[in-house]
Design a protein around this motif. Structure first.
Motif, PDB file in Angstrom:
ATOM      1  N   PHE A  82       9.322  -7.349 -28.944  1.00  0.00           N
ATOM      2  CA  PHE A  82      10.768  -7.503 -28.885  1.00  0.00           C
ATOM      3  C   PHE A  82      11.298  -8.063 -30.201  1.00  0.00           C
ATOM      4  O   PHE A  82      12.309  -7.586 -30.734  1.00  0.00           O
ATOM      5  CB  PHE A  82      11.170  -8.419 -27.718  1.00  0.00           C
ATOM      6  CG  PHE A  82      12.632  -8.746 -27.708  1.00  0.00           C
ATOM      7  CD1 PHE A  82      13.566  -7.816 -27.285  1.00  0.00           C
ATOM      8  CD2 PHE A  82      13.075  -9.982 -28.159  1.00  0.00           C
ATOM      9  CE1 PHE A  82      14.923  -8.111 -27.291  1.00  0.00           C
ATOM     10  CE2 PHE A  82      14.428 -10.291 -28.163  1.00  0.00           C
ATOM     11  CZ  PHE A  82      15.356  -9.359 -27.736  1.00  0.00           C
ATOM     12  N   LYS A  83      10.628  -9.077 -30.742  1.00  0.00           N
ATOM     13  CA  LYS A  83      11.077  -9.688 -31.999  1.00  0.00           C
ATOM     14  C   LYS A  83      11.005  -8.697 -33.157  1.00  0.00           C
ATOM     15  O   LYS A  83      11.864  -8.701 -34.041  1.00  0.00           O
ATOM     16  CB  LYS A  83      10.271 -10.941 -32.296  1.00  0.00           C
ATOM     17  CG  LYS A  83      10.640 -12.097 -31.361  1.00  0.00           C
ATOM     18  CD  LYS A  83       9.882 -13.349 -31.701  1.00  0.00           C
ATOM     19  CE  LYS A  83      10.182 -14.430 -30.718  1.00  0.00           C
ATOM     20  NZ  LYS A  83      11.383 -15.179 -31.009  1.00  0.00           N
TER      21      LYS A  83
ATOM     22  N   ARG B  95      11.324  -5.389 -32.892  1.00  0.00           N
ATOM     23  CA  ARG B  95      12.445  -4.460 -32.694  1.00  0.00           C
ATOM     24  C   ARG B  95      13.780  -5.117 -33.021  1.00  0.00           C
ATOM     25  O   ARG B  95      14.662  -4.491 -33.613  1.00  0.00           O
ATOM     26  CB  ARG B  95      12.455  -3.959 -31.249  1.00  0.00           C
ATOM     27  CG  ARG B  95      11.318  -3.022 -30.962  1.00  0.00           C
ATOM     28  CD  ARG B  95      11.327  -2.561 -29.536  1.00  0.00           C
ATOM     29  NE  ARG B  95      10.152  -1.758 -29.258  1.00  0.00           N
ATOM     30  CZ  ARG B  95       9.573  -1.669 -28.089  1.00  0.00           C
ATOM     31  NH1 ARG B  95      10.063  -2.333 -27.053  1.00  0.00           N
ATOM     32  NH2 ARG B  95       8.498  -0.923 -27.915  1.00  0.00           N
ATOM     33  N   LYS B  96      13.924  -6.377 -32.649  1.00  0.00           N
ATOM     34  CA  LYS B  96      15.159  -7.110 -32.924  1.00  0.00           C
ATOM     35  C   LYS B  96      15.378  -7.227 -34.436  1.00  0.00           C
ATOM     36  O   LYS B  96      16.481  -6.986 -34.932  1.00  0.00           O
ATOM     37  CB  LYS B  96      15.086  -8.501 -32.292  1.00  0.00           C
ATOM     38  CG  LYS B  96      16.291  -9.357 -32.535  1.00  0.00           C
ATOM     39  CD  LYS B  96      16.121 -10.714 -31.883  1.00  0.00           C
ATOM     40  CE  LYS B  96      17.215 -11.681 -32.263  1.00  0.00           C
ATOM     41  NZ  LYS B  96      16.974 -13.023 -31.690  1.00  0.00           N
ATOM     42  N   GLN B  97      14.326  -7.585 -35.164  1.00  0.00           N
ATOM     43  CA  GLN B  97      14.440  -7.720 -36.617  1.00  0.00           C
ATOM     44  C   GLN B  97      14.763  -6.386 -37.270  1.00  0.00           C
ATOM     45  O   GLN B  97      15.602  -6.308 -38.169  1.00  0.00           O
ATOM     46  CB  GLN B  97      13.157  -8.302 -37.208  1.00  0.00           C
ATOM     47  CG  GLN B  97      13.248  -8.593 -38.678  1.00  0.00           C
ATOM     48  CD  GLN B  97      14.308  -9.629 -39.015  1.00  0.00           C
ATOM     49  OE1 GLN B  97      14.549 -10.563 -38.270  1.00  0.00           O
ATOM     50  NE2 GLN B  97      14.948  -9.456 -40.150  1.00  0.00           N
TER      51      GLN B  97
ATOM     52  N   TYR C 214      16.359  -3.923 -35.890  1.00  0.00           N
ATOM     53  CA  TYR C 214      17.749  -3.654 -35.533  1.00  0.00           C
ATOM     54  C   TYR C 214      18.707  -4.457 -36.423  1.00  0.00           C
ATOM     55  O   TYR C 214      19.687  -3.916 -36.951  1.00  0.00           O
ATOM     56  CB  TYR C 214      17.977  -3.985 -34.053  1.00  0.00           C
ATOM     57  CG  TYR C 214      19.416  -3.913 -33.627  1.00  0.00           C
ATOM     58  CD1 TYR C 214      20.048  -2.692 -33.439  1.00  0.00           C
ATOM     59  CD2 TYR C 214      20.146  -5.078 -33.408  1.00  0.00           C
ATOM     60  CE1 TYR C 214      21.377  -2.620 -33.050  1.00  0.00           C
ATOM     61  CE2 TYR C 214      21.473  -5.026 -33.017  1.00  0.00           C
ATOM     62  CZ  TYR C 214      22.088  -3.789 -32.841  1.00  0.00           C
ATOM     63  OH  TYR C 214      23.400  -3.736 -32.455  1.00  0.00           O
ATOM     64  N   LEU C 215      18.423  -5.752 -36.594  1.00  0.00           N
ATOM     65  CA  LEU C 215      19.291  -6.597 -37.414  1.00  0.00           C
ATOM     66  C   LEU C 215      19.329  -6.134 -38.859  1.00  0.00           C
ATOM     67  O   LEU C 215      20.398  -6.158 -39.498  1.00  0.00           O
ATOM     68  CB  LEU C 215      18.838  -8.054 -37.326  1.00  0.00           C
ATOM     69  CG  LEU C 215      19.043  -8.731 -35.966  1.00  0.00           C
ATOM     70  CD1 LEU C 215      18.395 -10.110 -35.957  1.00  0.00           C
ATOM     71  CD2 LEU C 215      20.525  -8.816 -35.622  1.00  0.00           C
TER      72      LEU C 215
END
Length: 87
Positions: free
Chosen positions: A74-75, A77-79, A81-82
């Motif tokens: 998740f982290k 993918r989050k990074q 995305y950001l």
């Protein structure tokens, strides 16, 4: 896999590393799942190579394996995305 096979893989990894076959070393680490190279992982994370980070990590764990794996993926993918938003 038998312990003899495991030792053979470690010897091959050592040889490949000494001969500077870096991509081959990391691919064998990933495919065998025997040795997680934290330095390689850190370098990929710091370089922001998120696809490679995910690919390497998938050789050792899957998203659904446990809560820690889920959090790590998740982290990543989050990074990713950001960084895409930032661009």
């Amino acid at each position: 896999m038998s312990s003899l096979s495991r030792e053979l893989v470690f010897l091959i990894l050592q040889f490949l590393d000494e001969e500077k076959f870096k991509e081959t070393v990391h691919k064998l680490e990933q495919e065998s799942g025997f040795f997680f190279n934290m330095k390689h992982f850190e370098d990929q994370v710091q370089a922001g190579e998120w696809d490679e980070v995910k690919r390497y990590l998938c050789g050792f764990t899957k998203v659904e394996d446990n809560p820690c794996s889920t959090r790590i993926f998740f982290k990543i993918r989050k990074q990713k995305y950001l960084e895409a938003l930032d661009r």
